[in-house]
Design a protein around this motif. Structure first.
Motif, mmCIF file in Angstrom:
data_model
loop_
_atom_site.group_PDB
_atom_site.id
_atom_site.type_symbol
_atom_site.label_atom_id
_atom_site.label_comp_id
_atom_site.label_asym_id
_atom_site.label_seq_id
_atom_site.Cartn_x
_atom_site.Cartn_y
_atom_site.Cartn_z
ATOM 1 N N GLY A 1 26.346 39.173 49.877
ATOM 2 C CA GLY A 1 24.965 38.741 49.816
ATOM 3 C C GLY A 1 24.052 39.746 49.158
ATOM 4 O O GLY A 1 23.041 39.379 48.578
ATOM 5 N N PHE A 2 24.369 41.028 49.225
ATOM 6 C CA PHE A 2 23.500 42.051 48.633
ATOM 7 C C PHE A 2 24.135 42.702 47.414
ATOM 8 O O PHE A 2 23.526 42.794 46.355
ATOM 9 C CB PHE A 2 23.103 43.087 49.678
ATOM 10 C CG PHE A 2 22.025 42.576 50.563
ATOM 11 C CD1 PHE A 2 20.702 42.821 50.278
ATOM 12 C CD2 PHE A 2 22.341 41.772 51.639
ATOM 13 C CE1 PHE A 2 19.699 42.290 51.059
ATOM 14 C CE2 PHE A 2 21.352 41.238 52.427
ATOM 15 C CZ PHE A 2 20.029 41.497 52.146
ATOM 16 N N GLY A 3 25.345 43.161 47.580
ATOM 17 C CA GLY A 3 26.071 43.710 46.441
ATOM 18 C C GLY A 3 27.534 43.584 46.775
ATOM 19 O O GLY A 3 28.026 44.251 47.671
ATOM 20 N N PHE A 4 28.210 42.679 46.087
ATOM 21 C CA PHE A 4 29.589 42.387 46.503
ATOM 22 C C PHE A 4 30.444 42.149 45.272
ATOM 23 O O PHE A 4 30.014 41.507 44.322
ATOM 24 C CB PHE A 4 29.608 41.156 47.413
ATOM 25 C CG PHE A 4 30.904 40.973 48.147
ATOM 26 C CD1 PHE A 4 31.283 41.878 49.132
ATOM 27 C CD2 PHE A 4 31.747 39.920 47.857
ATOM 28 C CE1 PHE A 4 32.479 41.723 49.813
ATOM 29 C CE2 PHE A 4 32.944 39.755 48.535
ATOM 30 C CZ PHE A 4 33.312 40.663 49.519
ATOM 31 N N LEU A 5 31.636 42.728 45.315
ATOM 32 C CA LEU A 5 32.596 42.507 44.238
ATOM 33 C C LEU A 5 33.496 41.357 44.657
ATOM 34 O O LEU A 5 34.267 41.469 45.599
ATOM 35 C CB LEU A 5 33.409 43.783 44.009
ATOM 36 C CG LEU A 5 34.375 43.775 42.834
ATOM 37 C CD1 LEU A 5 33.639 43.554 41.531
ATOM 38 C CD2 LEU A 5 35.143 45.085 42.794
ATOM 39 N N GLU A 6 33.377 40.232 43.953
ATOM 40 C CA GLU A 6 34.160 39.052 44.312
ATOM 41 C C GLU A 6 35.625 39.261 43.922
ATOM 42 O O GLU A 6 35.949 40.138 43.134
ATOM 43 C CB GLU A 6 33.616 37.818 43.578
ATOM 44 C CG GLU A 6 32.142 37.560 43.787
ATOM 45 C CD GLU A 6 31.834 36.953 45.147
ATOM 46 O OE1 GLU A 6 32.782 36.626 45.882
ATOM 47 O OE2 GLU A 6 30.644 36.808 45.480
ATOM 48 N N ALA A 7 36.471 38.400 44.475
ATOM 49 C CA ALA A 7 37.899 38.504 44.193
ATOM 50 C C ALA A 7 38.185 38.324 42.704
ATOM 51 O O ALA A 7 39.149 38.872 42.176
ATOM 52 C CB ALA A 7 38.665 37.451 45.003
ATOM 53 N N ASP A 8 37.354 37.554 42.015
ATOM 54 C CA ASP A 8 37.613 37.340 40.596
ATOM 55 C C ASP A 8 36.978 38.405 39.709
ATOM 56 O O ASP A 8 36.941 38.258 38.490
ATOM 57 C CB ASP A 8 37.130 35.950 40.172
ATOM 58 C CG ASP A 8 35.632 35.783 40.384
ATOM 59 O OD1 ASP A 8 34.972 36.746 40.814
ATOM 60 O OD2 ASP A 8 35.110 34.698 40.109
ATOM 61 N N GLY A 9 36.463 39.489 40.314
ATOM 62 C CA GLY A 9 35.946 40.606 39.539
ATOM 63 C C GLY A 9 34.482 40.486 39.175
ATOM 64 O O GLY A 9 33.920 41.413 38.585
#
Lengths: 385, 386
Positions: free
Chosen positions: B87-95
């Motif tokens: 929600g604030f700063g996140f590295l998703e699984a797809d990069g």
């Protein structure tokens, strides 16, 4: 006729001195420029460059310590140093013993023992210590019962993944007197040791140093304990609700870091021990066999004393590596000195000064360990008779 | 971690290696570096009419020697961010990266380059962030960072408009039965080290015995919490909501306690000494708020070409006709007039950013509350764009 003196710019002595002076000035300039730049840039950014932060309150509590949040950064750092010291004091003897056992095991004639030792060394020394620590923490320690429902085997231990409590002792009345009695016994024991050694050297009679010295200490200890009347009481950890009373405790993260680093470093020590044993000339073993010494006696009285003398200098490196690797404890949240230092930085203390303090702390550790081992080394070298 | 030690040392040497030129800009102190541009139209003449007299130049950006010029020359903004807080700063699984803070980084890039992708994201831990900012590794820090006096003063940082009004809370397992802080007596509490959270915890729990377990990575902390090493996890409530939404055992396994025990205004921070750069970041945030006030959205921002509303015309860089001639409003921040249009097209207004990342329809399901517009009883307020 004396040859004419060469002009001074071709005089080797003068040239050497001049080169040294130039090098010194050069180094001094580099240091000055770096220092000047750092202080200037820090000042330009409004960051302080003094060490007053040591007296500022640290602001937070530290796991496993009673320090209040108002305690100064200095006290917090000292607490961190103590925790690093605890890791060192427990870890170094363990890794030495383990390393020597595995190192000797690698050379064993027993196929199974030597292969097991080889696998041990090859696996552990080829893994990064950070990985081992994280594995020990997440894979072993965290798999223990949670803090809300600890296990209490035999009623002697309270074990959870947060902390482990073991039976301990508590000082009672007359504790000081008891300790001084035992201390005195130890001193006399050392003297008896020396005396028995001399007896053996002069008469050839068996020395039985261990039996004599330890027996003396034990007898004095028991008498003192009875005379003074329970100066120490054994306490078992008792769990009531969430509070554990009595016994000694260790944080789970401590065991994770210590265990992982002991395993890692002992694999390196094992290789040093193996190499040192192989460095002892084969004739020594053969001569020992010719004297009808048993396998153990060959190792204990002929091979190991010579091998460990060779092993000692490289062992310093492993000890120092162990101490420096304890800084990896930061990933599992064990409050050793690096974690405290970075916590201080994160909470607004000036990074350059904190880092310098941290470096000084590690330098102190390293120098003390080097000093101790070097003293040993020197003693061992002159024993040749 | 040893890596961290190296990073901090590198920072020290970076400071040492900074040239004298960098020095001169940082020692300017109070004088705004924009003064040398000479292109500012008067933003303070009062009334709604456009400034009389000289018309504004369109190419308002005259390369100075500040951070703006450096960033423009580089072609991207280096933005210090978090990558572990959903929600604030996140590295998703797809990069890909997503989050409230990430969107503000993109907004800054859009304002300067017209391209929201001209950002170089620099993931930082809580402990690294200020050192990285001081050493010039990043241009702006947008990493759910709490604005405090000592950080503003002692860390060489300047905090700007708050983007999110947060408060610290405590999360426990739903089956623990804990409802108030006092229930946590004699337990261990997990907290991220180098955060204000850690300090607030010490303050709130001054009379409650507890064991603080400090971690420097959210991932390890979560492992410890899941395994039950600690019974409480304290952090900003928004972060806790993020963690709870992505919790392996499902969000219902955890509860966030009612009590909020600190003020945590989160916002961007820049290095001290470059007020032009600070103003740009400040106004990027302000523009998203103004856009929400005016009803401008990413979807409708290009439908306002004929609007009569002068504030919108100023914001979008549209021509303003007055008796004195035609002008295009330039606030003199060193950016192309009409840059707010790029920001709004790229990331939308404040409400859109909020709803997309943390709003009721996201797993975090946060209400606006304090972060509602001032017109709706919240604290989100921006100075006028004129």
């Amino acid at each position: 006729m004396t040859p004419a003196r060469p002009p001074f710019w071709r005089n080797v002595k003068v040239l050497r001195a001049v080169i040294q002076i130039i090098a010194l000035v050069g180094v001094g300039l580099v240091v000055y420029v770096l220092f000047f730049n750092v202080t200037n840039n820090l000042r330009a950014r409004g960051i302080r460059t003094d060490f007053e932060f040591l007296d500022q309150p640290f602001g937070v509590r530290i796991a496993g310590s009673d320090l209040s949040p108002g305690a100064p950064v200095r006290a917090a750092l000292i607490n961190g140093v103590k925790n690093t010291l605890a890791l060192t004091v427990v870890g170094l003897p363990l890794l030495t013993i383990l390393g020597v056992l595995v190192g000797v095991g690698r050379l064993s004639a027993n196929w199974l023992v030597s292969k097991v030792a080889t696998v041990y060394v090859e696996i552990l020394r080829n893994l990064p210590p950070l990985l081992l620590i994280v594995f020990a923490f997440q894979g072993v320690i965290l798999r223990l019962p949670p803090a809300r429902s600890p296990a209490t085997p035999f009623g002697w231990f309270v074990i959870s993944n947060l902390e482990t409590h073991v039976p301990g002792f508590r000082a009672g009345a007359g504790y000081a007197a008891f300790i001084s009695a035992v201390g005195l016994a130890l001193a006399i024991g050392a003297f008896v040791w020396w005396w028995r050694t001399r007896v053996q050297q002069e008469t050839g009679a068996p020395h039985h140093r261990w039996a004599w010295s330890l027996g003396l200490v034990a007898v004095v200890g028991v008498i003192a304990y009875l005379v003074i009347g329970r100066p120490v009481t054994i306490t078992l950890p008792v769990l009531t609700g969430r509070v554990v009373d009595g016994g000694f405790r260790g944080l789970g993260a401590f065991f994770a870091v210590m265990g992982a680093l002991v395993l890692y470093t002992s694999s390196h020590v094992a290789e040093i021990v193996r190499g040192s044993i192989q460095a002892v000339p084969k004739g020594q073993t053969e001569a020992a066999s010719a004297l009808a010494l048993s396998g153990f006696q060959r190792l204990r009285f002929v091979v190991l004393p010579q091998a460990l003398r060779v092993a000692l200098p490289p062992m310093i490196n492993q000890y120092l590596n162990y101490v420096k690797n304890t800084s990896l404890a930061i990933v599992v949240g064990f409050a050793e000195v690096t974690l405290i230092a970075f916590q201080a930085i994160g909470n607004g203390q000036p990074a350059p000064q904190v880092i310098i303090t941290l470096m000084a702390a590690y330098l102190m550790f390293s120098l003390v360990i080097s000093l101790i081992i070097n003293v040993f080394n020197r003693r061992l070298r002159v024993v040749t008779r | 971690m040893k890596l961290r030690l190296i990073a901090a040392l590198a920072a020290v040497f970076l400071l040492a290696a900074c040239t004298q030129a960098a020095d001169t800009t940082t020692t300017v102190g109070g004088t705004p570096t924009t003064a040398d541009g000479g292109v500012t139209t008067t933003a303070d003449t009062g009334g709604t009419t456009a400034p009389a007299g000289e018309t504004t130049t369109t190419g308002a950006t005259e390369p100075g020697d500040g951070l703006l010029a450096e960033v423009q020359a580089r072609g991207s903004v280096r933005c210090g961010i978090n990558e572990a807080v959903p929600g604030f700063g996140f590295l998703e699984a797809d990069g890909t990266r997503s989050g409230f803070d990430i969107d503000f980084c993109r907004a800054v890039a859009a304002a300067i380059f017209g391209d929201p992708e001209a950002v170089e994201f620099v993931p930082l831990t809580a402990q690294q962030r200020f050192t990285a900012l001081q050493a010039g590794e990043i241009d702006v820090l947008i990493r759910n960072t709490t604005y405090t006096a000592s950080r503003d003063g002692g860390e060489g940082a300047t905090f700007l408009s708050t983007t999110f009004y947060d408060g610290q809370g405590m999360m426990v397992r739903a089956d623990s039965g804990f409802t108030v802080m006092e229930d946590l007596a004699n337990t261990a509490i997990c907290v991220l080290s180098g955060t204000t959270t850690e300090l607030n915890l010490a303050t709130r729990f001054v009379d409650i015995p507890y064991e603080p377990l400090t971690f420097d990575e959210n991932d390890v902390l979560q492992e410890a919490f899941v395994a039950g090493q600690c019974d409480g996890w304290t952090s900003d409530k928004s972060q806790l909501a993020g963690v709870r939404s992505a919790f392996p055992e499902g969000p219902d396994a955890l509860v966030i306690m009612e009590e909020t025990f600190s003020k945590e205004p989160l916002g961007p921070a820049v290095r001290d000494g470059d007020s032009q750069w600070a103003q740009i970041i400040d106004w990027v945030v302000n523009v998203t708020i103004i856009a929400e006030e005016l009803g401008l959205e990413s979807g409708n921002v290009d439908t306002f070409a004929d609007t009569e509303n002068l504030e919108i015309r100023r914001l979008l860089g549209l021509e303003i006709v007055s008796d004195e001639g035609t002008t295009i409003f330039d606030a003199g921040l060193g950016l192309e007039p009409g840059w707010p249009a790029d920001v709004i097209t790229a990331v939308g207004n404040y409400g859109e950013i909020f709803n997309r990342n943390v709003g009721p329809d996201t797993p975090l399901a946060l209400e606006r509350e304090l972060n509602a517009l001032w017109t709706e009883g919240g604290l989100i307020y921006a100075p006028p764009f004129r």
